[in-house]
Design an enzyme around this catalytic site. Structure first.
Site, PDB file in Angstrom:
ATOM      1  N   GLU A 131       0.826  -1.210   0.000  1.00  9.67           N
ATOM      2  CA  GLU A 131       0.000   0.000   0.000  1.00  9.67           C
ATOM      3  C   GLU A 131       0.862   1.263   0.000  1.00  9.67           C
ATOM      4  O   GLU A 131       0.489   2.269  -0.613  1.00  9.67           O
ATOM      5  CB  GLU A 131      -0.947  -0.035   1.194  1.00  9.67           C
ATOM      6  CG  GLU A 131      -2.011  -1.117   1.025  1.00  9.67           C
ATOM      7  CD  GLU A 131      -2.926  -1.259   2.228  1.00  9.67           C
ATOM      8  OE1 GLU A 131      -4.130  -0.982   2.091  1.00  9.67           O
ATOM      9  OE2 GLU A 131      -2.425  -1.656   3.303  1.00  9.67           O
ATOM     10  N   GLU A 138      -3.776  -9.439   3.646  1.00  9.43           N
ATOM     11  CA  GLU A 138      -4.607  -9.128   4.818  1.00  9.43           C
ATOM     12  C   GLU A 138      -5.734 -10.134   5.070  1.00  9.43           C
ATOM     13  O   GLU A 138      -5.969 -10.522   6.228  1.00  9.43           O
ATOM     14  CB  GLU A 138      -5.192  -7.709   4.691  1.00  9.43           C
ATOM     15  CG  GLU A 138      -4.229  -6.595   5.037  1.00  9.43           C
ATOM     16  CD  GLU A 138      -3.390  -6.132   3.857  1.00  9.43           C
ATOM     17  OE1 GLU A 138      -2.762  -5.071   3.948  1.00  9.43           O
ATOM     18  OE2 GLU A 138      -3.355  -6.859   2.828  1.00  9.43           O
TER      19      GLU A 138
END
Length: 254
Positions: free
Chosen positions: A108, A128
């Protein structure tokens, strides 16, 4: 600033290094605040035109420090988001130099950059869901804007790792280097960019980032508000004079 975030400046290019190699450069609160402070400072410095973000010890970042997370240490800075960066990247061009893993929050952070240079051995992923979490630091919002919809869904839903070569094919990675040379490759690109006028660089980035959501009937007016001051700058006059005089321009950022 903590020694977990290192900053150096040379020839108009700044390098921010995440310095937690023993933890695969996992992002904790200290690192997030350090990156945010570095970005604030570097955005204000006239001797810096381009910023490179990298990680020490052969890894970019494995994402959020899960041990810290369990102890309540959140790697988020108010107003700037995860890693002190994902919600408010610098105004100046930002290049990611990636060796090893860019996973979860590390990926990210890379997605928050404007250009990505990666080693041939680099691996990317949003794992995740494998940990009961969601890539909420911009990953699942930015990724579909960078790669095709179905590919973004595959990467986000499987949580698997993907090689730099695959992301290069998709256009998310700009350049691939031999192992161990990602930072050198990023610096070479950064120097080429830093040779240009800093006000023009910042304005160009701002238009590219913001214009995707501009209504068609307003787009040139909105662009004008950003770029017109550049045309009236001292650097614009210097650029024209340098061209006429067949010499290298000397930028002042004014």
């Amino acid at each position: 600033m903590s020694d977990e975030v290192l900053v150096s400046v040379d020839g108009g290019v700044a390098v921010i290094t995440i310095n937690r190699p023993q933890a695969r450069n996992a992002i904790n609160g200290t690192v997030a605040r350090g990156i945010a402070a570095a970005v604030d400072e570097l955005d204000e410095r006239k001797d810096v035109s381009v910023i490179v973000l990298t990680g020490a010890g052969g890894t970019f970042s494995a994402g959020m420090d899960l041990k810290g997370f369990l102890n309540g240490d959140m790697p988020v800075v108010e107003g700037r988001g995860f890693g002190g960066l994902t919600e408010a990247p610098p105004l100046k061009p930002l290049i990611a130099a990636i060796e090893g893993y860019a996973l979860a929050g590390g990926f990210e952070l890379a997605l928050a950059c404007d250009i990505v240079v990666a080693s041939e051995e680099a691996r990317f992923g949003l794992p995740e869901p494998k940990r009961g979490l969601v890539a909420g630091a911009g990953g699942i919002m930015r990724l579909p804007r960078r790669v095709p919809y179905h590919v973004a869904m595959e990467i986000a839903l499987t949580g698997d790792h993907y090689p730099a070569s695959r992301l290069y094919e998709l256009g998310l990675v700009n350049r691939i280097t031999p192992a161990g040379e990602a930072l050198d490759g990023a610096l070479a690109m950064a120097r080429a960019i830093a040779a240009n006028a800093p006000l023009a660089l910042a304005a160009t980035k701002k238009v590219i980032v913001e214009s995707a959501d501009w209504p068609r009937e307003e787009m040139f007016a909105k662009q004008g508000a950003i770029v017109n001051p550049v045309f009236g700058s001292k650097d614009a006059m210097e650029g024209a004079a340098a061209f006429a005089e067949k010499r290298a321009p000397v930028w002042k950022g004014e």
